[in-house]
Design a protein around this motif. Sequence first.
Motif, PDB file in Angstrom:
ATOM      1  N   ASP A  33       0.856  -1.191   0.000  1.00 31.32           N
ATOM      2  CA  ASP A  33       0.000   0.000   0.000  1.00 31.32           C
ATOM      3  C   ASP A  33       0.889   1.236   0.000  1.00 31.32           C
ATOM      4  O   ASP A  33       1.680   1.451   0.927  1.00 31.32           O
ATOM      5  N   LEU A  34       0.777   2.055  -1.041  1.00 30.51           N
ATOM      6  CA  LEU A  34       1.642   3.216  -1.195  1.00 30.51           C
ATOM      7  C   LEU A  34       1.549   4.165  -0.009  1.00 30.51           C
ATOM      8  O   LEU A  34       2.566   4.661   0.480  1.00 30.51           O
ATOM      9  N   ASN A  35       0.367   4.424   0.489  1.00 33.86           N
ATOM     10  CA  ASN A  35       0.209   5.345   1.624  1.00 33.86           C
ATOM     11  C   ASN A  35       0.898   4.807   2.868  1.00 33.86           C
ATOM     12  O   ASN A  35       1.522   5.563   3.609  1.00 33.86           O
ATOM     13  N   ARG A  36       0.779   3.494   3.092  1.00 35.36           N
ATOM     14  CA  ARG A  36       1.457   2.898   4.247  1.00 35.36           C
ATOM     15  C   ARG A  36       2.968   2.926   4.064  1.00 35.36           C
ATOM     16  O   ARG A  36       3.708   3.136   5.026  1.00 35.36           O
ATOM     17  N   LEU A  37       3.435   2.717   2.840  1.00 36.34           N
ATOM     18  CA  LEU A  37       4.872   2.782   2.567  1.00 36.34           C
ATOM     19  C   LEU A  37       5.413   4.184   2.847  1.00 36.34           C
ATOM     20  O   LEU A  37       6.459   4.338   3.487  1.00 36.34           O
ATOM     21  N   ILE A  38       4.703   5.188   2.379  1.00 35.53           N
ATOM     22  CA  ILE A  38       5.134   6.570   2.607  1.00 35.53           C
ATOM     23  C   ILE A  38       5.185   6.856   4.103  1.00 35.53           C
ATOM     24  O   ILE A  38       6.158   7.422   4.603  1.00 35.53           O
ATOM     25  N   ALA A  39       4.148   6.460   4.821  1.00 35.87           N
ATOM     26  CA  ALA A  39       4.112   6.677   6.269  1.00 35.87           C
ATOM     27  C   ALA A  39       5.267   5.956   6.957  1.00 35.87           C
ATOM     28  O   ALA A  39       5.902   6.509   7.874  1.00 35.87           O
ATOM     29  N   TYR A  40       5.550   4.746   6.515  1.00 32.35           N
ATOM     30  CA  TYR A  40       6.656   3.971   7.091  1.00 32.35           C
ATOM     31  C   TYR A  40       7.980   4.701   6.898  1.00 32.35           C
ATOM     32  O   TYR A  40       8.747   4.893   7.848  1.00 32.35           O
ATOM     33  N   TYR A  41       8.266   5.127   5.659  1.00 32.63           N
ATOM     34  CA  TYR A  41       9.538   5.785   5.386  1.00 32.63           C
ATOM     35  C   TYR A  41       9.630   7.145   6.077  1.00 32.63           C
ATOM     36  O   TYR A  41      10.717   7.552   6.512  1.00 32.63           O
ATOM     37  N   GLN A  42       8.511   7.843   6.230  1.00 29.94           N
ATOM     38  CA  GLN A  42       8.526   9.108   6.968  1.00 29.94           C
ATOM     39  C   GLN A  42       8.849   8.859   8.438  1.00 29.94           C
ATOM     40  O   GLN A  42       9.638   9.594   9.043  1.00 29.94           O
ATOM     41  N   LYS A  43       8.264   7.817   8.999  1.00 28.91           N
ATOM     42  CA  LYS A  43       8.523   7.471  10.403  1.00 28.91           C
ATOM     43  C   LYS A  43       9.991   7.101  10.600  1.00 28.91           C
ATOM     44  O   LYS A  43      10.637   7.564  11.536  1.00 28.91           O
ATOM     45  N   VAL A  44      10.527   6.284   9.706  1.00 32.49           N
ATOM     46  CA  VAL A  44      11.932   5.884   9.806  1.00 32.49           C
ATOM     47  C   VAL A  44      12.832   7.110   9.674  1.00 32.49           C
ATOM     48  O   VAL A  44      13.805   7.258  10.421  1.00 32.49           O
ATOM     49  N   GLY A  45      12.497   8.007   8.749  1.00 30.52           N
ATOM     50  CA  GLY A  45      13.278   9.223   8.576  1.00 30.52           C
ATOM     51  C   GLY A  45      13.296  10.076   9.837  1.00 30.52           C
ATOM     52  O   GLY A  45      14.335  10.592  10.246  1.00 30.52           O
ATOM     53  N   GLU A  46      12.135  10.222  10.474  1.00 30.84           N
ATOM     54  CA  GLU A  46      12.048  10.995  11.710  1.00 30.84           C
ATOM     55  C   GLU A  46      12.885  10.353  12.814  1.00 30.84           C
ATOM     56  O   GLU A  46      13.578  11.037  13.563  1.00 30.84           O
TER      57      GLU A  46
END
Length: 74
Positions: A33-46
């Motif tokens: 799921d693209l939205n979940r992927l984006i959220a995952y990578y944003q969380k990891v980045g933070e």
Amino acid sequence: MVKREDLLRPEMNEVVKEAREMRMKISEECGHDLNRLIAYYQKVGEEMRKSGKYKFVEPEPSSERPASKEEAAD
């Protein structure tokens, strides 16, 4: 800079293969799921930012986008 010859070395092929396997695993965990992927990578980045272990370059604020041709015609 990585040279083309370096990319053809067997060791580099293994690195690329491992990176692709990791990306696929993360995608599977997010249900592809693209939205979940984006959220995952944003969380990891933070988390990486907060750790202080890595340096990040802040993007420059985007300037106003010029009007499109259609908008300019109106």
